[in-house]
Design an enzyme around this catalytic site. Structure first.
Site, mmCIF file in Angstrom:
data_model
loop_
_atom_site.group_PDB
_atom_site.id
_atom_site.type_symbol
_atom_site.label_atom_id
_atom_site.label_comp_id
_atom_site.label_asym_id
_atom_site.label_seq_id
_atom_site.Cartn_x
_atom_site.Cartn_y
_atom_site.Cartn_z
ATOM 1 N N HIS A 97 0.854 -1.196 0.000
ATOM 2 C CA HIS A 97 0.000 0.000 0.000
ATOM 3 C C HIS A 97 0.888 1.243 0.000
ATOM 4 O O HIS A 97 1.996 1.244 0.540
ATOM 5 C CB HIS A 97 -0.908 -0.009 1.236
ATOM 6 C CG HIS A 97 -1.961 1.038 1.217
ATOM 7 N ND1 HIS A 97 -1.725 2.341 1.618
ATOM 8 C CD2 HIS A 97 -3.272 0.999 0.844
ATOM 9 C CE1 HIS A 97 -2.836 3.041 1.493
ATOM 10 N NE2 HIS A 97 -3.784 2.252 1.026
ATOM 11 N N GLU A 169 -3.578 2.040 -7.522
ATOM 12 C CA GLU A 169 -3.833 3.056 -6.497
ATOM 13 C C GLU A 169 -2.902 4.246 -6.755
ATOM 14 O O GLU A 169 -1.837 4.366 -6.143
ATOM 15 C CB GLU A 169 -3.547 2.436 -5.121
ATOM 16 C CG GLU A 169 -3.813 3.353 -3.963
ATOM 17 C CD GLU A 169 -3.121 2.839 -2.693
ATOM 18 O OE1 GLU A 169 -3.776 2.848 -1.658
ATOM 19 O OE2 GLU A 169 -1.936 2.466 -2.757
ATOM 20 N N GLY A 238 -11.050 3.635 1.035
ATOM 21 C CA GLY A 238 -10.430 3.834 2.340
ATOM 22 C C GLY A 238 -11.398 4.511 3.288
ATOM 23 O O GLY A 238 -12.163 3.859 3.990
#
Length: 268
Positions: A97, A169, A238
């Site tokens: 991430h 992302e 998120g």
């Protein structure tokens, strides 16, 4: 593109919610989210909340993911939790991430080791890849995606790769970093290139079957637009996953888009 894949919605709670607060959110989600066979819903609470959440969720409705883990199975790594330790609890684990890369200095090699450890322990890795604002302005998006994708899956077999999930992302689109809104056409180009990298390494079948999802300030208003992008198999919200109404809206959007796609296929 294969259309029989379940749409994947993964709620990343990040470093939010106490165990009690997580329990309250799970209760709300159990009440409000409907079971849709075409949509797979996964929750990613903090490490502290994993065990109690695993006992509270309705496993018919929800899968469970860890937000991170350490790649050695055991040893004197004080404070770490290994993939081996969580293998009986979670279905997925988020790897690489942007927060791990930015705040904790995770390298391409670190991500590669974590992907391998996840697969070794029977956990599906959700590999996050994406470029920064500076890299995008310098037109380095393809190079960044090439390096991140190819390194992350380097040690996987052709059988392993179809079980992996890749999350595009873009760091420049994340609200926590004062990001700008991503356009569906930007996402489509990046996802197409990610699949191209998988095809180069593992062939066309693997490139079609692997699930590629999008994360980058996804909420209940923007989810449909991203889910309609060709090649996008789900989303990784998120902040919106902490609000049961918004997260429920995202799941319903996923179901509606999946229904639209199947209706079009039936007419062909």
């Amino acid at each position: 593109m294969i259309t029989d894949k379940r749409t994947l919605v993964v709620g990343n709670w990040k470093m939010h919610l106490t165990v009690h607060q997580a329990s309250l959110l799970v209760h709300r989600l159990n009440q409000n989210i409907q079971l849709h066979r075409s949509v797979e819903v996964v929750l990613a609470p903090s490490m502290l909340s994993l065990q109690p959440t695993s006992q509270e969720i309705d496993r018919r409705k929800f899968g469970l993911a860890a937000q991170d883990a350490y790649y050695e199975d055991e040893g004197g790594y004080t404070g770490e939790v290994s993939f081996a330790m969580i293998s009986g609890i979670v279905d997925y684990v988020i790897v690489g991430h942007s927060a791990r890369r930015i705040y904790f200095g995770e390298t391409l090699e670190t991500v590669k080791h974590k992907v391998k450890a996840a697969v070794r322990n029977g956990i599906v890795p959700i590999i996050c890849v994406g470029e920064t604002k500076e890299e995008r302005r310098a037109k380095q998006t393809k190079q960044v995606l090439h390096d991140q994708v190819t390194t992350a899956v380097m040690d996987l077999t052709s059988r392993d790769i179809e079980q992996v999930v890749i999350a595009y992302e873009p760091i420049w689109a994340i609200s926590a970093y004062d990001g700008e809104a991503a356009r569906p056409e930007d996402v489509e180009k990046a996802v197409k290139y990610i699949r191209f990298q998988i095809e180069e390494l593992y062939g066309r079948k693997a490139a079609e079957r692997i699930r590629v999802i999008y994360g980058g300030s996804v909420d209940d208003h923007s989810a449909k637009a991203f889910l309609r992008v060709d090649g996008v198999d789900g989303v990784l919200p998120g902040a919106a996953s902490l609000n049961y109404r918004q997260f429920t809206g995202i799941v319903e959007a996923a179901y509606q888009v999946q229904t639209e796609i199947r209706a079009k296929d039936d007419k062909k």
